[in-house]
Write a protein that holds these residues in place. Structure first.
Motif, short mmCIF file in Angstrom:
data_model
loop_
_atom_site.label_atom_id
_atom_site.label_comp_id
_atom_site.label_asym_id
_atom_site.label_seq_id
_atom_site.Cartn_x
_atom_site.Cartn_y
_atom_site.Cartn_z
N ASP B 113 0.79 -1.24 0.00
CA ASP B 113 0.00 0.00 0.00
C ASP B 113 0.82 1.28 0.00
O ASP B 113 0.47 2.24 0.70
CB ASP B 113 -0.99 0.01 1.18
CG ASP B 113 -2.12 1.01 0.91
OD1 ASP B 113 -2.54 1.14 -0.25
OD2 ASP B 113 -2.57 1.67 1.86
N HIS B 117 -4.13 3.47 -0.38
CA HIS B 117 -5.57 3.17 -0.36
C HIS B 117 -6.07 3.19 1.08
O HIS B 117 -7.24 3.48 1.32
CB HIS B 117 -5.84 1.80 -1.00
CG HIS B 117 -5.62 1.78 -2.47
ND1 HIS B 117 -6.60 2.10 -3.37
CD2 HIS B 117 -4.51 1.51 -3.21
CE1 HIS B 117 -6.12 2.01 -4.61
NE2 HIS B 117 -4.85 1.66 -4.54
N PHE B 118 -5.16 2.93 2.02
CA PHE B 118 -5.52 2.97 3.45
C PHE B 118 -4.85 4.15 4.14
O PHE B 118 -3.74 4.54 3.76
CB PHE B 118 -5.15 1.64 4.13
CG PHE B 118 -6.08 0.53 3.73
CD1 PHE B 118 -7.18 0.21 4.50
CD2 PHE B 118 -5.88 -0.15 2.52
CE1 PHE B 118 -8.07 -0.78 4.10
CE2 PHE B 118 -6.77 -1.14 2.11
CZ PHE B 118 -7.87 -1.45 2.91
N THR B 141 -8.14 3.07 7.92
CA THR B 141 -9.33 2.67 7.16
C THR B 141 -9.12 2.99 5.68
O THR B 141 -8.30 3.85 5.33
CB THR B 141 -10.58 3.46 7.62
OG1 THR B 141 -10.30 4.86 7.53
CG2 THR B 141 -10.97 3.11 9.05
N ASN B 142 -9.87 2.29 4.85
CA ASN B 142 -9.81 2.54 3.40
C ASN B 142 -10.35 3.93 3.08
O ASN B 142 -11.43 4.29 3.52
CB ASN B 142 -10.63 1.47 2.66
CG ASN B 142 -10.46 1.57 1.16
OD1 ASN B 142 -10.91 2.52 0.53
ND2 ASN B 142 -9.78 0.60 0.59
N ARG B 143 -9.58 4.70 2.34
CA ARG B 143 -9.98 6.10 2.15
C ARG B 143 -11.10 6.25 1.12
O ARG B 143 -11.66 7.33 0.98
CB ARG B 143 -8.79 6.98 1.80
CG ARG B 143 -8.19 6.71 0.45
CD ARG B 143 -7.31 7.90 0.03
NE ARG B 143 -6.23 7.45 -0.82
CZ ARG B 143 -5.68 8.21 -1.75
NH1 ARG B 143 -6.11 9.44 -1.96
NH2 ARG B 143 -4.69 7.76 -2.49
N THR B 147 -13.61 0.92 4.82
CA THR B 147 -13.34 -0.40 5.41
C THR B 147 -12.13 -0.33 6.35
O THR B 147 -11.08 0.16 5.97
CB THR B 147 -13.02 -1.44 4.31
OG1 THR B 147 -14.05 -1.40 3.34
CG2 THR B 147 -12.87 -2.84 4.88
N LEU B 149 -8.75 -1.30 8.11
CA LEU B 149 -7.60 -2.06 7.60
C LEU B 149 -7.66 -3.52 8.04
O LEU B 149 -7.44 -4.44 7.25
CB LEU B 149 -6.30 -1.40 8.09
CG LEU B 149 -5.00 -2.16 7.84
CD1 LEU B 149 -4.79 -2.44 6.35
CD2 LEU B 149 -3.81 -1.40 8.40
N ALA B 152 -10.02 -5.58 6.10
CA ALA B 152 -9.47 -5.85 4.76
C ALA B 152 -8.41 -6.93 4.82
O ALA B 152 -8.34 -7.80 3.93
CB ALA B 152 -8.91 -4.56 4.16
#
Lengths: 402, 402
Positions: B113, B117-118, B141-143, B147, B149, B152
């Motif tokens: 990553d 994305h997080f 968290t997913n930006r 979600t 981390l 995920a």
């Protein structure tokens, strides 16, 4: 001197405020349940005042004086902006109603959708002067949820009802009382504004084309930053417009949108909403010429091209000298030294009626200038003074002593 | 001179491009099915190259050289931005794999990553140096969809797997090859950039408080227009920053948001995203001082107050002189006159590894400077030249001839 029951006038305003009450304001979007309830309320009030009342096919509520002329027309609108104030529009309608109630030969009208919930703009006052065609009706949609105007009219029970048009020959003039929506009167300690004219808005879009790039990988010398071109052009407008503007000109950048609008990306596109207003056509033309020169100069200097797009250009509506003299005389008689002449910076139904009749407008102060917000308010004594000056002015105007 | 099979290197890049292929690019968001498939593909490739391969608890794919040292670490990331290019990250990973395949004592890593994305940023390279705590994992968290981390990681089958940490004592240095993501090399007709350091981004928010008012009712003299204060401040930055900036400093206004953003309302609030980047800490500090002076001056002159909010301030990562000399020697031997030294304007995993090891980076040209877009590309001969210079540089560095 005409006798107005100002206590009952205030009482009617308070009663109307309860329909769609929102905090201390009101929420009556055009053709909503609350809005239609207020239109039926108004129709009943008109009938009580001895008028012949109808709601027409666009939602205009019209009360026709049954007696002999010469007549004047008076009114404003009854719907509100969303979660907005209790006086914007309502004041002009209820004051017109009380002109009739006081025995003056006045037709009263609440023009539909002055607030522009539907596209097209001022559809009620345009319809009543014959400036809103069936094709215009087909094209109009709700600007918040996209509902077609005709669908909304059907849902409101107005489908198939004829639309009224006024006969200009019936009237000597049109009067509209309104809150100021600014702080000029309040700051000057005044109670009444006699409106000289309604400014026209000339609305533009500036569309700037650059090159979207990575903010790290692209050196300053390589960039074509659309946002920066927008900033420099707007700074140039800010520096130059004071040199050519009129005493009461305004110019406003309402929005700047950079695309894609991320922290680490050089904006590849910028879109700006820019407008100016004035009551003088000549001044509007000078401001347009200045704007065009500034865009031309930007396009000479900058790496990003700016396209100047005309969104709309209205015509200023000048108030009639005769109606103004009547109102000025009334103001000086009832509120000596507490009134002034002033342009209206906002648009009103009167600007459409001005196309077929002499018009005039009267302003009362807005507390703190607040407008289009539920906290909008005006002191009771200013509302009462406005009502009295309006009635006295209409009486003087009808008597022809102007 | 070390012998690299550049045909096979290109073949591996093409193979990886097929996983999550999007037009001519790739779509492999972190921990997505496509991303995990690419991580498993890489693990198999590492094993084929004789490395001891694992995927750790944050998704880092690590291939450990089984032989004696001294070792170097090499790599980059394998996930992509959404619908983005095939080389960003992948090039650094596959080139590192081919260093090992060519027999060099190299550990290979794909850090999870890098593309962010997080939230948290660079979580793979931070985790591997011990700079990403369990609490950091809890908070991330997913930006795009929010979600967590950990959710995920569980969905990706990585829950409960230990996270690897490198032992800096094992390595002589770290190497990362990457596409330039700019047009410096292309415009100069060069094939190789030896990176001098990775710029730090100092990201700011300007928050300007004005007074929302009606654009018609409020005269120019009464206004407190937050948008206009933003425009004048940004114009002042544009005029002043060239006086204090460094040769390769960049500064960017990525977004301007006016509230409420309507044509006929004076903006009551403006929020601006502003950043600058440099590889020199001193220059960054000078730019901060200039920005603070400009905001202070704006607050002295303007009616609207500007608050300067620090969003983040990173530390620039300087490349190691020893590794740079090795790469420069290799570049001059293989591409004489076709290379230059240059800073990296974008962030990379190397900036985290620089906290524990001497690092260096090698750039190859980006066609048209395109990056973070599926059209991103580099000519095959530039990819091959990059691979050969990297291998030669690593060999020289390990031989200690620097």
């Amino acid at each position: 001197m005409v006798n107005v029951d100002t206590a009952r006038f205030l009482q009617d305003l308070y009663e109307l405020r309860k329909i769609g009450a929102f905090k201390t304001g009101a929420h009556r979007p055009t053709y909503s349940q609350q809005d239609m309830e207020s239109r039926r309320w108004l129709k009943t009030k008109m009938e009580e005042a001895g008028l012949e009342a109808t709601i027409d096919g666009i939602g205009n509520v019209f009360g026709r004086h049954k007696g002999a002329g010469p007549h004047v027309l008076a009114g404003s609108h009854i719907e509100t902006q969303n979660e907005a104030g209790w006086l914007d529009g309502a004041l002009g309608v209820v004051s017109a109603l009380h002109l009739a109630r006081a025995g003056l030969p006045v037709d009263v009208c609440a023009f539909a959708d002055e607030e522009g919930h539907f596209s097209g703009g001022f559809i009620g006052s345009r319809s009543i002067i014959g400036d809103f065609s069936e094709a215009d009706m087909d094209a109009s949609t709700n600007r918040y949820d996209g509902t077609p105007l005709r669908t909304a009219l059907t849902a409101a029970g107005l489908e198939g009802i004829p639309r009224l048009q006024i006969d200009p020959a019936r009237y000597k003039g049109f009067f509209e009382m309104h809150i100021e929506q600014g702080t000029q009167l309040e700051n000057a300690g005044l109670q009444i504004g006699v409106v000289t004219g309604i400014v026209a808005i000339w609305q533009w879009q500036l569309r700037i084309a650059g090159q979207q790039d990575h903010a790290g990988g692209t050196t300053m010398a390589e960039r074509r930053d659309a946002g920066l071109t927008a900033v420099r052009l707007l700074a140039a407008i800010d520096a130059d417009f004071p040199r050519i503007c009129g005493e009461r000109s305004t110019w406003t950048t309402g929005n700047i949108e950079l695309s894609p609008g991320a922290a680490s990306i050089i904006p590849g596109r910028a879109e700006v909403l820019f407008q100016f207003r004035d009551v003088s056509m000549l001044k509007l033309q000078e401001m347009e010429a200045a704007l065009r020169r500034l865009v031309q100069e930007s396009n000479r200097r900058e790496r990003c091209h700016t396209e100047l797009i005309e969104v709309h250009k209205a015509t200023p509506a000048l108030c009639d000298p005769g109606t103004m003299r009547a109102l000025e005389g009334a103001a000086e008689a009832l509120a000596p030294g507490k009134w002034q002449s002033m342009p209206s910076g906002a648009g009103h139904d009167a600007q459409n009626i001005a196309k077929v009749l002499p018009v005039s407008m009267l302003f009362v102060p807005s507390i703190g200038g607040i407008s289009h917000h539920w906290a909008e308010n005006t002191r009771d004594e200013d509302l009462e003074m406005g009502m009295r000056v309006l009635a006295e002015g209409v009486e003087r105007y009808l008597a022809g002593s102007n």
